[in-house]
Motif scaffolding. Sequence first.
Motif, short mmCIF file in Angstrom:
data_model
loop_
_atom_site.label_atom_id
_atom_site.label_comp_id
_atom_site.label_asym_id
_atom_site.label_seq_id
_atom_site.Cartn_x
_atom_site.Cartn_y
_atom_site.Cartn_z
N ARG A 1 -7.88 -23.08 -92.02
CA ARG A 1 -9.11 -22.27 -92.06
C ARG A 1 -9.05 -21.09 -91.08
NH1 ARG A 1 -12.17 -19.32 -92.67
NH2 ARG A 1 -14.44 -19.24 -92.80
N VAL A 2 -8.44 -21.27 -89.92
CA VAL A 2 -8.38 -20.19 -88.94
C VAL A 2 -7.12 -19.33 -89.11
CG1 VAL A 2 -9.81 -21.36 -87.24
CG2 VAL A 2 -7.33 -21.64 -87.14
N PRO B 1 -0.38 -20.16 -90.34
CA PRO B 1 0.54 -20.51 -91.43
C PRO B 1 1.22 -21.85 -91.16
CG PRO B 1 1.44 -18.71 -90.08
CD PRO B 1 0.08 -19.02 -89.53
N GLU B 2 1.58 -22.53 -92.22
CA GLU B 2 2.23 -23.85 -92.15
C GLU B 2 1.46 -24.82 -91.23
OE1 GLU B 2 6.78 -23.60 -92.67
OE2 GLU B 2 6.28 -22.21 -91.06
N PRO B 3 0.19 -25.06 -91.53
CA PRO B 3 -0.62 -25.90 -90.65
C PRO B 3 -0.08 -27.32 -90.49
CG PRO B 3 -1.80 -25.45 -92.70
CD PRO B 3 -0.60 -24.57 -92.69
N GLN C 1 -2.74 -19.12 -80.28
CA GLN C 1 -3.47 -19.98 -79.35
C GLN C 1 -4.97 -19.75 -79.47
OE1 GLN C 1 -1.85 -19.00 -75.55
NE2 GLN C 1 0.06 -20.08 -75.89
N GLN C 2 -5.34 -18.45 -79.59
CA GLN C 2 -6.76 -18.16 -79.71
C GLN C 2 -7.33 -18.74 -81.01
OE1 GLN C 2 -9.29 -17.98 -77.92
NE2 GLN C 2 -9.00 -15.99 -76.97
N ARG C 3 -6.53 -18.73 -82.06
CA ARG C 3 -6.97 -19.34 -83.33
C ARG C 3 -7.18 -20.85 -83.16
NH1 ARG C 3 -5.77 -15.85 -88.00
NH2 ARG C 3 -4.69 -14.03 -87.18
N VAL C 4 -6.27 -21.48 -82.42
CA VAL C 4 -6.41 -22.92 -82.18
C VAL C 4 -7.71 -23.19 -81.41
CG1 VAL C 4 -5.46 -24.89 -80.90
CG2 VAL C 4 -3.93 -23.40 -82.23
N LEU D 1 -16.20 -16.79 -90.33
CA LEU D 1 -16.81 -18.07 -89.95
C LEU D 1 -18.34 -18.01 -90.00
CD1 LEU D 1 -14.44 -19.00 -86.99
CD2 LEU D 1 -14.56 -20.13 -89.21
N THR D 2 -18.90 -16.80 -89.88
CA THR D 2 -20.37 -16.69 -89.94
C THR D 2 -20.89 -16.86 -91.37
OG1 THR D 2 -20.36 -14.30 -90.24
CG2 THR D 2 -20.44 -15.10 -87.98
#
Lengths: 287, 338
Positions: free
Chosen positions: B149-150, B153-155, B171-174, B211-212
């Motif tokens: 979702r964020v 790639p390759e979650p 990292q910021q996406r995590v 996300l909003t």
Amino acid sequence: MSTAREVVLRATGLTKRFTTRRNVLGRAVERLTAVEDVSFELRAGKTLALVGESGSGKSTTARLVTALEKPDAGTVEVCGTEWTALGRSALRRERRRMQMVFQDPYASLDPTKMVVHTVGEPLLVHEGVRGQERDRRVADLLERVGLSARHLHRYPYEFSGGQRQRIAIARALAAGPDIIVADEAVSALDVSTQAQVLNLLLDLQRDSGLAFLFISHDLGVVRQVADHVAVMHRGRLVESGPADEIYESPREAYTKSLLAAVPEVSPSRRRERAGLVTESSTGEVVG
Amino acid sequence: MPDPANTEPSNAPALTIEGLRISAATEHGRVDVVDDVHLTLRPGRITGLAGESGSGKTVTGLAVLRLLAEPTLRVESGRILLGDLDLARLPRGELRALRGRRVSMVFQEPMTSLDPAFTVGTLIGEVLRRHLGMDRRAARERAVELLDRVGIPEPEKRVDSFPFQLSGGMQQRVLIAMAVACGPDVLIADEPTTALDVTVQAQILRLLRSLTDDGMAVLLVTHDLGVLAEHCDDLVVMYAGQVVETGPVDDVLAAPAHPYTAGLLAAVPSTARRVERLATIPGTVPPPHLLPAGCRFVARCPHAAPVCEEPVTLEDAGGGRSRRCARAAELDLEGVGR
């Protein structure tokens, strides 16, 4: 006039590799090429901006140019002297020609030293100036950067970020340089303070013909100070030229995507920019 | 994600701050660092909180989650309303159950916010197991979905990565995945892109926007007016601990109602053209123990008049806008072209 000005800094074919892994015998088995075949010229009284994202090699280039790091290949020439060929003591004597201003004014000033000592140190080292003569010279330098003689006997903690950066600039000026290398020198400042320091740099350049090597990730700031721009990406120069050309008609896709990503306050300018950059070049680069 | 009944963006605010006052213990005694702050976050909208260092924007954001370094910083008065709950008064235990579940926060430096000893999957899973009571296996599956979702790639592979194996943007996406794991009503993002490169910054901000869509309200705290202009719906400008202006972002930028806002806009260096001389705001922000009794911007304001020595309140100006300037009605301030 501008083309006739002498070249004060010339970098030719600079290359720097760092070893990232060694085998059991201590031999390098993996290397990272941080800077590859980078060449540029800076003329007296002009500003060359080195722009790029983190990891592009712009700070390594700055360290090579200022002889804080030895290149694996290539040469650096400052005011006609090849720095890369100099021995330690000869280099020490030459260093006054090129001074640096760093990003973080909270880290770059010695907290235990009064302003008069911080700014006066280059005067002592290079000219042997001390005592009242030093105080007088430092007071003059402080006035040139918008501070005053009453700040002489204060410590760094008593100053705001913008004032500290002015002190760092005064120290750089104390050596009487031809070139100032400013590595993200205004990046840590708030916009209103940032504008004051940028105006100061422009004034100093106009009054004394200083040349600036201006390293920044902030393309808005670079637009306001640079005569020439060199764009770095993955250790290489991907595009360089007069600032107006780079901003108004960039040729390389990378430069275009970089410009397109800069947030712009004005909606009308945002539309102008959208016209400049086609959709294809704004494609996702996975961070 | 929020429960289905809640996805319709309604006009009821997601979070309201009323008359917030925060004091700090300093060598000059206890002084107010945030004073009379009002702001409203609405579902599905991004509210930008602008201001320079020392304006109180970060302290305001931290106060919402009661993450202030107590007792140095202390909420003196005011309310922080999440529905009927006043977060400023809620008992610690109840507050802990809300953090990460109904109100989340993302910070500036992703590397220092992520525990380096755990994999991404464990870090996200921890949130889900604690708040939603998921078991290990379900939490891991959900973590993979969240990474997808964020935009990672390759979650399925990345879920087993350690933070140091990821770039700053990743990292910021995590961190964002952790923050939105329980579908909070409100996300406070404090300078979420300041440490990132511009191309990555644009991606992260687009992610926040997407996300909003599910009705989450975002408070985007940043000093970068370009970011706010492009990515928020409503703007709140703070100066020296007070809100000086609020309104829909395009309206505020086109016609600022406070001289400080106008001064900031003029000082932003644009990539569009080189100017002869950059506009500056003279002087610096006064330290909290030396604030004037009247308008706090008075010493730096080009429009200062005797009336500015009197205390001034944040007043409603119509059109969803408000301002804290005694001379607002007579001033015609320049903004940026629409």
